[in-house]
Motif scaffolding. Sequence first.
Motif, PDB file in Angstrom:
ATOM      1  N   GLU A  73       0.874  -1.252  -0.070  1.00  0.00           N
ATOM      2  CA  GLU A  73       0.174  -0.021  -0.020  1.00  0.00           C
ATOM      3  C   GLU A  73       0.795   1.326  -0.062  1.00  0.00           C
ATOM      4  OE1 GLU A  73      -3.004   0.443   2.731  1.00  0.00           O
ATOM      5  OE2 GLU A  73      -4.096  -1.544   2.149  1.00  0.00           O
ATOM      6  N   THR A  74       2.061   1.167   0.534  1.00  0.00           N
ATOM      7  CA  THR A  74       2.989   2.438   0.352  1.00  0.00           C
ATOM      8  C   THR A  74       3.075   2.788  -1.103  1.00  0.00           C
ATOM      9  OG1 THR A  74       4.324   1.480   2.234  1.00  0.00           O
ATOM     10  CG2 THR A  74       5.221   3.125   0.723  1.00  0.00           C
ATOM     11  N   TYR A  75       2.969   1.818  -2.037  1.00  0.00           N
ATOM     12  CA  TYR A  75       3.290   2.394  -3.239  1.00  0.00           C
ATOM     13  C   TYR A  75       1.818   2.694  -4.224  1.00  0.00           C
ATOM     14  CZ  TYR A  75       7.660   0.110  -2.629  1.00  0.00           C
ATOM     15  OH  TYR A  75       8.831  -0.106  -2.358  1.00  0.00           O
ATOM     16  N   HIS A  76       0.739   2.667  -3.507  1.00  0.00           N
ATOM     17  CA  HIS A  76      -0.705   2.938  -4.196  1.00  0.00           C
ATOM     18  C   HIS A  76      -0.781   4.264  -4.532  1.00  0.00           C
ATOM     19  CE1 HIS A  76      -2.596  -0.972  -2.696  1.00  0.00           C
ATOM     20  NE2 HIS A  76      -1.458  -1.284  -3.403  1.00  0.00           N
ATOM     21  N   SER A  77      -0.198   5.053  -3.708  1.00  0.00           N
ATOM     22  CA  SER A  77      -0.540   6.862  -3.922  1.00  0.00           C
ATOM     23  C   SER A  77       0.925   7.525  -3.552  1.00  0.00           C
ATOM     24  CB  SER A  77      -1.658   7.186  -3.322  1.00  0.00           C
ATOM     25  OG  SER A  77      -1.860   8.564  -3.561  1.00  0.00           O
ATOM     26  N   VAL A  78       1.778   7.785  -4.596  1.00  0.00           N
ATOM     27  CA  VAL A  78       2.899   8.414  -4.324  1.00  0.00           C
ATOM     28  C   VAL A  78       3.206   9.732  -5.101  1.00  0.00           C
ATOM     29  CG1 VAL A  78       5.459   8.010  -4.112  1.00  0.00           C
ATOM     30  CG2 VAL A  78       3.949   5.998  -3.766  1.00  0.00           C
ATOM     31  N   HIS A  79       3.460  10.732  -4.569  1.00  0.00           N
ATOM     32  CA  HIS A  79       3.827  11.987  -5.287  1.00  0.00           C
ATOM     33  C   HIS A  79       5.378  12.050  -5.846  1.00  0.00           C
ATOM     34  CE1 HIS A  79       0.336  14.560  -3.753  1.00  0.00           C
ATOM     35  NE2 HIS A  79       0.702  13.836  -2.591  1.00  0.00           N
ATOM     36  N   ASP A  80       5.599  12.820  -7.015  1.00  0.00           N
ATOM     37  CA  ASP A  80       6.740  12.990  -7.547  1.00  0.00           C
ATOM     38  C   ASP A  80       7.783  13.378  -6.656  1.00  0.00           C
ATOM     39  OD1 ASP A  80       8.296  12.862 -10.371  1.00  0.00           O
ATOM     40  OD2 ASP A  80       8.493  15.105  -9.389  1.00  0.00           O
TER      41      ASP A  80
END
Length: 302
Positions: free
Chosen positions: A50-57
């Motif tokens: 889940e850490t990778y489900h929504s990541v900013h640039d």
Amino acid sequence: MEVGFAAPVSGSWATPENMIHVARRAEQFGYHSLWTFQRLLVPADRKWSETYHSVHDPLTTLAFLAAHTTRIRLGVAVLDMPFISPVVLAKQTATLDILAGGRLDLGLGLGWADEEYQATGASKHRRGHRAEEFLAVLRALWQNDVVEHRGEFYQVPPTRLEPKPVQRPHPPILLGGHAPAALHRAGRLADGWVSGSQADLTSIGEAVAMVKAAAADAGRDHSLRFVCRGAVRVRPTGPASREPLTGTLDQIRSDFRRLAEAGITELFVDLNFDPEIGSPRADAQASLRRADEVLGALAPTR
């Protein structure tokens, strides 16, 4: 060992307001550095953590935080070289280093996600050789007045890159990866090595030794940096058999000491990899409260 902190870049707590709050608090508490990481996409079935489900640039985030800080260094661990041109990255990072007043640390890697390779049109063929040429082009653009490069993977006609970064000869380059070839490459070509979120911290000293040996074999005698992503998970009661950096704050502090003894020169506390914090489903306000507690408890000046 220097201690840094990761900005909120993953999950529900990664809001502009929380980014500013954490960055300013980290600077006030005397943390050495502030870090981001890259994740371009997530599979439609969301099979990844889940850490990778929504990541900013990561670079855009650092540019934003450069305007809200004055002293703390700004690092990315890591950007994946196969997904971008060295010319584009040279321009982006030179600009960011100027905007930040010479505070950028650039971590670079090769990536692991087949989905991201496919979506960006990148190839895994001879990617180690491509990375070495990438680094040569990047450094030339940052350092040289006129650059001309005719290589196997990159072609640069006689051109200039202006303006140059503030840091001379260039912003520090830290290479990621845990395979022997990656560790040797870091020792031969980079200013240091940065560990990943899945690194075995019980044997990280072996990776440090391998990087140092490669540097010595290459005749390099300058000091290398060894940066550990500290995927910290604070829990009320640390289990008797626990992974490093998971447990009570006292246990985590003792882990810091052991990592320093293993040769780590810098560690940054990264709460984005705690599933109770860096998830889109987590309570954003509760995550920020926990981050404030950790910021205070693990502060270098404490």
